[in-house]
Scaffold this motif. Structure first.
Motif, PDB file in Angstrom:
ATOM      1  N   THR A  75     -30.490  34.070 -26.946  1.00  0.00           N
ATOM      2  CA  THR A  75     -30.551  32.853 -26.154  1.00  0.00           C
ATOM      3  C   THR A  75     -29.295  32.579 -25.269  1.00  0.00           C
ATOM      4  N   LEU A  76     -28.022  33.193 -25.805  1.00  0.00           N
ATOM      5  CA  LEU A  76     -26.922  33.064 -25.026  1.00  0.00           C
ATOM      6  C   LEU A  76     -26.499  34.302 -24.322  1.00  0.00           C
ATOM      7  N   ASP A  77     -26.887  34.235 -22.956  1.00  0.00           N
ATOM      8  CA  ASP A  77     -26.411  35.418 -22.198  1.00  0.00           C
ATOM      9  C   ASP A  77     -25.736  35.004 -21.314  1.00  0.00           C
ATOM     10  N   ALA A  78     -24.148  35.530 -21.206  1.00  0.00           N
ATOM     11  CA  ALA A  78     -23.071  35.307 -20.419  1.00  0.00           C
ATOM     12  C   ALA A  78     -23.759  35.390 -18.798  1.00  0.00           C
ATOM     13  N   ARG A  79     -24.903  36.084 -18.630  1.00  0.00           N
ATOM     14  CA  ARG A  79     -25.269  36.414 -17.266  1.00  0.00           C
ATOM     15  C   ARG A  79     -25.829  35.252 -16.834  1.00  0.00           C
ATOM     16  N   ILE A  80     -26.588  34.221 -17.484  1.00  0.00           N
ATOM     17  CA  ILE A  80     -26.995  32.941 -16.921  1.00  0.00           C
ATOM     18  C   ILE A  80     -25.866  32.059 -16.662  1.00  0.00           C
ATOM     19  N   PHE A  81     -24.928  32.248 -17.479  1.00  0.00           N
ATOM     20  CA  PHE A  81     -23.853  31.229 -16.923  1.00  0.00           C
ATOM     21  C   PHE A  81     -23.109  31.692 -15.948  1.00  0.00           C
ATOM     22  N   SER A  82     -22.974  32.807 -15.549  1.00  0.00           N
ATOM     23  CA  SER A  82     -22.664  33.212 -14.213  1.00  0.00           C
ATOM     24  C   SER A  82     -23.302  33.108 -13.161  1.00  0.00           C
ATOM     25  N   LEU A 113     -14.054  22.387  -3.389  1.00  0.00           N
ATOM     26  CA  LEU A 113     -12.950  22.956  -4.470  1.00  0.00           C
ATOM     27  C   LEU A 113     -13.445  22.150  -5.964  1.00  0.00           C
ATOM     28  N   ILE A 114     -13.991  21.163  -5.804  1.00  0.00           N
ATOM     29  CA  ILE A 114     -14.448  20.631  -7.359  1.00  0.00           C
ATOM     30  C   ILE A 114     -15.820  21.142  -7.864  1.00  0.00           C
ATOM     31  N   LEU A 115     -16.519  21.431  -6.828  1.00  0.00           N
ATOM     32  CA  LEU A 115     -17.875  22.072  -7.084  1.00  0.00           C
ATOM     33  C   LEU A 115     -17.642  23.563  -7.715  1.00  0.00           C
ATOM     34  N   MET A 116     -16.758  24.266  -7.075  1.00  0.00           N
ATOM     35  CA  MET A 116     -16.325  25.622  -7.296  1.00  0.00           C
ATOM     36  C   MET A 116     -15.577  25.472  -8.459  1.00  0.00           C
ATOM     37  N   THR A 117     -14.468  24.488  -8.956  1.00  0.00           N
ATOM     38  CA  THR A 117     -14.097  24.459 -10.362  1.00  0.00           C
ATOM     39  C   THR A 117     -15.201  24.395 -11.271  1.00  0.00           C
ATOM     40  N   ILE A 118     -16.298  23.690 -11.361  1.00  0.00           N
ATOM     41  CA  ILE A 118     -17.271  23.359 -12.271  1.00  0.00           C
ATOM     42  C   ILE A 118     -17.825  24.658 -12.260  1.00  0.00           C
ATOM     43  N   GLY A 119     -18.154  25.449 -11.143  1.00  0.00           N
ATOM     44  CA  GLY A 119     -18.830  26.702 -11.199  1.00  0.00           C
ATOM     45  C   GLY A 119     -18.097  27.853 -12.087  1.00  0.00           C
ATOM     46  N   CYS A 120     -16.705  27.751 -11.852  1.00  0.00           N
ATOM     47  CA  CYS A 120     -15.884  28.675 -12.740  1.00  0.00           C
ATOM     48  C   CYS A 120     -15.781  28.351 -14.041  1.00  0.00           C
ATOM     49  N   MET A 121     -15.706  27.133 -14.481  1.00  0.00           N
ATOM     50  CA  MET A 121     -15.855  26.525 -15.690  1.00  0.00           C
ATOM     51  C   MET A 121     -17.061  27.015 -16.442  1.00  0.00           C
ATOM     52  N   ILE A 122     -18.312  26.867 -15.710  1.00  0.00           N
ATOM     53  CA  ILE A 122     -19.419  27.249 -16.336  1.00  0.00           C
ATOM     54  C   ILE A 122     -19.471  29.015 -16.794  1.00  0.00           C
ATOM     55  N   TYR A 123     -18.880  29.574 -15.810  1.00  0.00           N
ATOM     56  CA  TYR A 123     -18.631  31.079 -15.863  1.00  0.00           C
ATOM     57  C   TYR A 123     -17.956  31.306 -17.159  1.00  0.00           C
ATOM     58  N   CYS A 124     -16.699  30.709 -17.238  1.00  0.00           N
ATOM     59  CA  CYS A 124     -15.782  30.851 -18.423  1.00  0.00           C
ATOM     60  C   CYS A 124     -16.420  30.470 -19.729  1.00  0.00           C
ATOM     61  N   ILE A 125     -17.118  29.405 -19.676  1.00  0.00           N
ATOM     62  CA  ILE A 125     -18.071  29.081 -20.962  1.00  0.00           C
ATOM     63  C   ILE A 125     -18.737  30.170 -21.442  1.00  0.00           C
ATOM     64  N   GLY A 126     -19.553  30.899 -20.446  1.00  0.00           N
ATOM     65  CA  GLY A 126     -20.376  32.031 -20.618  1.00  0.00           C
ATOM     66  C   GLY A 126     -19.392  33.127 -21.312  1.00  0.00           C
ATOM     67  N   GLN A 127     -18.375  33.434 -20.664  1.00  0.00           N
ATOM     68  CA  GLN A 127     -17.413  34.322 -21.373  1.00  0.00           C
ATOM     69  C   GLN A 127     -17.228  34.137 -22.704  1.00  0.00           C
ATOM     70  N   PHE A 128     -16.885  33.049 -23.057  1.00  0.00           N
ATOM     71  CA  PHE A 128     -16.733  32.494 -24.585  1.00  0.00           C
ATOM     72  C   PHE A 128     -17.738  32.759 -25.514  1.00  0.00           C
ATOM     73  N   ILE A 129     -18.871  32.219 -25.017  1.00  0.00           N
ATOM     74  CA  ILE A 129     -19.925  32.180 -26.115  1.00  0.00           C
ATOM     75  C   ILE A 129     -21.160  32.898 -25.829  1.00  0.00           C
ATOM     76  N   GLY A 130     -21.201  33.836 -24.653  1.00  0.00           N
ATOM     77  CA  GLY A 130     -22.472  34.598 -24.380  1.00  0.00           C
ATOM     78  C   GLY A 130     -22.233  36.028 -24.734  1.00  0.00           C
ATOM     79  N   ASN A 131     -23.483  36.525 -24.567  1.00  0.00           N
ATOM     80  CA  ASN A 131     -23.631  38.103 -24.502  1.00  0.00           C
ATOM     81  C   ASN A 131     -23.409  38.778 -23.235  1.00  0.00           C
ATOM     82  N   ASN A 132     -23.211  40.187 -23.159  1.00  0.00           N
ATOM     83  CA  ASN A 132     -23.199  41.012 -21.858  1.00  0.00           C
ATOM     84  C   ASN A 132     -22.090  40.322 -21.220  1.00  0.00           C
ATOM     85  N   LYS A 133     -21.107  40.258 -21.652  1.00  0.00           N
ATOM     86  CA  LYS A 133     -19.967  39.690 -20.991  1.00  0.00           C
ATOM     87  C   LYS A 133     -19.321  40.439 -19.786  1.00  0.00           C
ATOM     88  N   LYS A 134     -19.191  41.757 -19.915  1.00  0.00           N
ATOM     89  CA  LYS A 134     -18.544  42.527 -19.080  1.00  0.00           C
ATOM     90  C   LYS A 134     -19.417  42.679 -17.821  1.00  0.00           C
TER      91      LYS A 134
END
Length: 210
Positions: A75-82, A113-134
């Motif tokens: 259920t934790l796929d980094a591609r969803i976060f990205s 820039l605020i919205l894009m910062t949020i977007g990058c933070m969501i992506y980073c969360i996926g890199q920490f807890i998701g699968n298929n990170k690469k």
């Protein structure tokens, strides 16, 4: 699913290439390829190393007997976060451009820039807890180089070119024509060139790790 399929699944879930797995186990990439194509099977020593590396039991690798912690959480796929992060980045740049076109205020860049910062933070969360990170990372960077680089390049260009309209116009989210159509065109060519070259590099990297 047999042992070959389980090894391949665990490797992809960890987001690593056959070459990297081979390095971790201490064998050649060809050996890993043979495992995954069912041409050979790892000996017991390599099974133990694999179980430690993938954090699964040897029973799971050998027999497919699963414990709750054996299989990565699907259920934790980094591609969803990205994907969600990419959506925030696109919304950010679009809103920034719309606000600038209507009001010509620095707040346009700030909101974008605020919205894009949020977007990058969501992506980073996926890199920490998701699968298929690469693959998630490569997909995110290939698309978002076009959004994340536009405002910084525009602000730098507007500042250097001394855009007509005063100091505040420096912070426009897109390049402004200013005093020279040639420099304006060069800015867009520079932006497009940087994005295309980055995408070419990332495509080659994806092929290398596939």
């Amino acid at each position: 699913m047999d042992m070959a399929d389980r090894i391949k699944y665990l490797r992809k879930a960890k987001g690593i290439s056959q070459e990297k797995l081979a390095d971790k186990v201490g064998i050649s990439r060809q050996a890993v390829s043979k495992w995954e194509s069912k041409q050979s099977v790892p000996d017991i020593e390599k099974v133990i190393i694999l179980s430690d590396y993938f954090e699964v039991t040897t029973d799971y690798l050998l027999k497919g007997i699963e414990e709750k912690s054996d299989v990565p959480d699907k259920t934790l796929d980094a591609r969803i976060f990205s994907t969600i992060g990419t959506a925030f980045n696109f919304i950010g740049i679009i809103i920034a451009i719309i606000i600038w076109k209507e009001e010509q205020k620095i707040v346009s860049c700030a909101i974008g820039l605020i919205l894009m910062t949020i977007g990058c933070m969501i992506y980073c969360i996926g890199q920490f807890i998701g699968n298929n990170k690469k693959i998630a990372s490569l997909n995110f960077l290939m698309i978002n180089i076009w959004t994340l680089s536009l405002i910084p390049i525009s602000c730098i260009f507007n500042f250097i070119s001394g855009t007509i309209g005063g100091f505040w116009w420096t912070f426009a989210p897109v390049p402004q024509i200013g005093n020279s159509l040639i420099s304006y065109g060069f800015c867009w060519l520079f932006y497009i060139g940087i994005c295309i070259l980055t995408d070419i590099f990332l495509i080659k990297r994806r092929k290398k790790h596939s």
